[in-house]
Structure formats: C-alpha cells, structure tokens
Design a protein around this motif. Structure first.
Motif, PDB file in Angstrom:
ATOM      1  N   ARG A 181      43.792  51.094  43.777  1.00 37.38           N
ATOM      2  CA  ARG A 181      42.626  50.768  44.184  1.00 37.38           C
ATOM      3  C   ARG A 181      42.149  49.448  44.152  1.00 37.38           C
ATOM      4  NH1 ARG A 181      38.817  53.359  39.073  1.00 37.38           N
ATOM      5  NH2 ARG A 181      38.798  55.969  40.507  1.00 37.38           N
ATOM      6  N   ILE A 182      43.066  48.208  44.079  1.00 36.40           N
ATOM      7  CA  ILE A 182      42.348  46.984  44.410  1.00 36.40           C
ATOM      8  C   ILE A 182      42.699  46.862  45.783  1.00 36.40           C
ATOM      9  CG2 ILE A 182      42.756  44.408  43.574  1.00 36.40           C
ATOM     10  CD1 ILE A 182      43.567  45.392  40.953  1.00 36.40           C
ATOM     11  N   GLN A 183      43.382  47.109  46.100  1.00 34.39           N
ATOM     12  CA  GLN A 183      44.184  47.101  47.374  1.00 34.39           C
ATOM     13  C   GLN A 183      42.878  47.629  48.480  1.00 34.39           C
ATOM     14  OE1 GLN A 183      46.422  45.520  48.867  1.00 34.39           O
ATOM     15  NE2 GLN A 183      45.139  45.666  51.040  1.00 34.39           N
ATOM     16  N   GLN A 184      42.439  48.925  47.759  1.00 33.71           N
ATOM     17  CA  GLN A 184      41.278  49.802  48.767  1.00 33.71           C
ATOM     18  C   GLN A 184      39.817  48.374  48.753  1.00 33.71           C
ATOM     19  OE1 GLN A 184      41.338  53.482  46.603  1.00 33.71           O
ATOM     20  NE2 GLN A 184      43.173  54.232  47.717  1.00 33.71           N
ATOM     21  N   GLY A 185      39.484  48.236  47.577  1.00 31.56           N
ATOM     22  CA  GLY A 185      38.577  47.631  47.477  1.00 31.56           C
ATOM     23  C   GLY A 185      38.464  45.963  48.571  1.00 31.56           C
ATOM     24  N   ALA A 186      39.969  45.458  47.910  1.00 36.87           N
ATOM     25  CA  ALA A 186      39.692  44.635  48.709  1.00 36.87           C
ATOM     26  C   ALA A 186      40.075  44.105  49.914  1.00 36.87           C
ATOM     27  CB  ALA A 186      41.557  43.473  48.397  1.00 36.87           C
ATOM     28  N   ALA A 187      40.118  45.308  51.514  1.00 31.82           N
ATOM     29  CA  ALA A 187      40.442  46.157  52.163  1.00 31.82           C
ATOM     30  C   ALA A 187      38.849  45.624  53.051  1.00 31.82           C
ATOM     31  CB  ALA A 187      41.417  46.939  52.993  1.00 31.82           C
TER      32      ALA A 187
END
Length: 300
Positions: free
Chosen positions: A221-227
């Motif tokens: 989830r963090i990877q998706q948000g940070a992208a």
C-alpha cells in the motif's frame, strides 16, 4: 558492530569531504574541509536526528493521542524489549515513515498523516515494528549520519559552480565532474548500507509485531501511495530518502540516483515466505478510544 560501521562511514565521508576541498582549494581547501568535517562529525553524532525531524516538520505526539499511535508504539516497544522512543507525526499526504536517533535510549519514530489514513491498524503496526527494528539493530545512527553527510557533500559539490571557470585549478571540466561525482560517491555509500539493512528490519519487524503479512500488506500500500503522491520536502532533501521505509522520491529525473531501497516486490516476497513458516501472534488490541471505537477511526 553498528558503531564500527558508523566510524568507518564518518571516516570515509571525512576523506571524501577533504578530497572535494582539496580539488576546490588545494591544501588550504583540504584543511578547511577537515575543520568543517570535524564539526560536522560532532554535530552528526549529537544533533542530526533533531535536524532530520525538523527538516520534515515532524511534530511530537504525547500519550493518549487521538490516533492511538503512542499506545501502539509503547506495546510494540515492549515486544521488542526497547525503551519507548519519542513519537512524531509529519503532516504529509504521502504514506511513509522513518526512525532516527543515535541509540535506543535517544530514538524517535515518525509517521506521516497519509500513512495513518491509508493503512489498517494491523498494517500500521507492521510499519511501526519495522522502524523499531531499525532502532533495535542500531541502524538509525548510521542512517541519520549518512543523510547529514550526503546532503553536505552534495551542497559542497554544488558550490563548485561558484569556483568554476579557467581560473579554477581543476578547470571547467573538473568542476563539472566534481558536481556529479561527489554526490554520486555519497549515494554509493547510502546504497551499500541501505539494501541489506531493509531486509533485516523487515524480518525483525515481522517478529516484533507477530505477523509478517501485516508488514507485507503495508509495504504494498505504501509503494502504491508513494508512487502517485509527491513528498515535496523529501524531493528538496533527497539525501534523507534512504531513511524512509519506502523510497519517497519519484517526481524528478535525478531521483533514480537515490534509489537506495531494494525492490518492494522482493521484500514482500521474503515476508510472505516468512509467514509460511511462522505462526502469527495474537492480533494487537489497543485501548479503545473515541476515534477508533466502532471501526470508523484511522485504523480501518
């Protein structure tokens, strides 16, 4: 071992700093760089954690906060047999987090508001546990000092623009090379330290929170948000990117140079493999609050 690695890092950064000073100003420049580096070593040891928190405008959180964050940190710290660190919140939409401090007795965990709003309660516990693992492994000192030195070397190399031209002992080509090579050298040190450290913190964090899948789901989830969400402060200070649980940079072309983290997919795969051989611990049960009672709070 952590202090040995930190000493080696500080010595290497000092030598690199002096090298830049010599190329810019000869032996006099090297001497000035040595004096500056000595001051930076002292500052990095005692004050770099505060500087990083201030850089990201982190605000302290006290016990009984409306998110229940400090209660969670206290419980997970007890699981890890660590002193409870100071807790900070960063008003930032991008979901992310980092830990800092020169030792477990002087440590802090900082999470963004975007992280609290995006993750479930269990996923947030996995992230906090990961950051506590960095503190437990004494990674935070070397992470923070690296950020301080890498930022300083980048700034010093940029100063070469003011000394460029034919009157410079390096010449224009040497000045341009220094502008790129000094930050690159600092970045290589970050990369050498970061990648294996993240895998180790993922493993220890999963053990602290009791369920590897909490952290695996959080990383996805963090990877998706940070992208898709910019972190403007991190973009202005890319030397601090390696401190975050997921690389916060993506808005600028230069950000690929600061890709200090291993691939998120590989980290998730390692955690899933770990989950297959681990019996999950009983889920975390925080003290009910008005905000998280009934499932309508930030825990999901």
């Amino acid at each position: 071992m952590g202090y040995v690695k930190t000493g080696i890092l500080m010595a290497a950064m000092t030598a690199l700093f002096m090298g830049v000073g010599y190329l810019l100003g000869g032996s006099g420049g090297a001497l000035i760089a040595l004096v500056v580096a000595a001051g930076m070593n002292l500052y990095a040891w005692y004050g770099s954690d505060t500087a990083v928190l201030r850089m990201h405008n982190a605000q302290p959180v006290t016990r009984g906060d409306r998110y229940g964050l400090t209660d969670m940190v206290a419980q997970l710290s007890a699981n890890a047999q660590l002193p409870m660190p100071a807790v900070y919140i960063i008003n930032e939409a991008q979901p992310n987090a980092f830990a800092t401090g020169r030792n477990p007795e002087n440590a802090a965990v900082a999470v963004t508001t975007g992280l609290i709003q995006t993750l479930s309660r269990e996923e947030l516990a996995g992230v906090v546990a990961h950051e506590l693992a960095h503190i437990q492994n004494r990674d935070t000192l070397i992470m923070t000092i690296t950020a301080t030195f890498a930022g300083a070397i980048t700034m010093l190399a940029n100063f070469a623009m003011f000394f460029g031209g034919r009157d410079n002992r390096m010449g224009l080509i040497g000045t341009l090379a220094m502008m790129f090579l000094a930050p690159f050298a600092a970045m290589l040190v970050q990369m050498a330290i970061s990648r294996t450290r993240e895998y180790a913190a993922d493993k220890a964090g999963a053990e602290i929170c009791g369920n590897p899948m909490w952290l695996a789901s959080a990383l996805e989830r963090i990877q998706q948000g940070a992208a898709r969400i910019d972190n403007d402060v991190a973009e202005r200070h890319p030397a601090s990117a390696h401190m975050f649980i997921i690389n916060p940079l993506h808005a600028h072309k230069r950000d690929n140079l600061f890709a200090t983290h291993p691939a998120t997919e590989n980290r998730i795969a390692a955690l899933r493999q770990m989950a297959g051989a681990t019996a999950p611990r009983k889920p975390l049960r925080p003290r009910p609050t008005r905000q998280n009672r009934g499932g309508n709070g930030p825990w999901g």
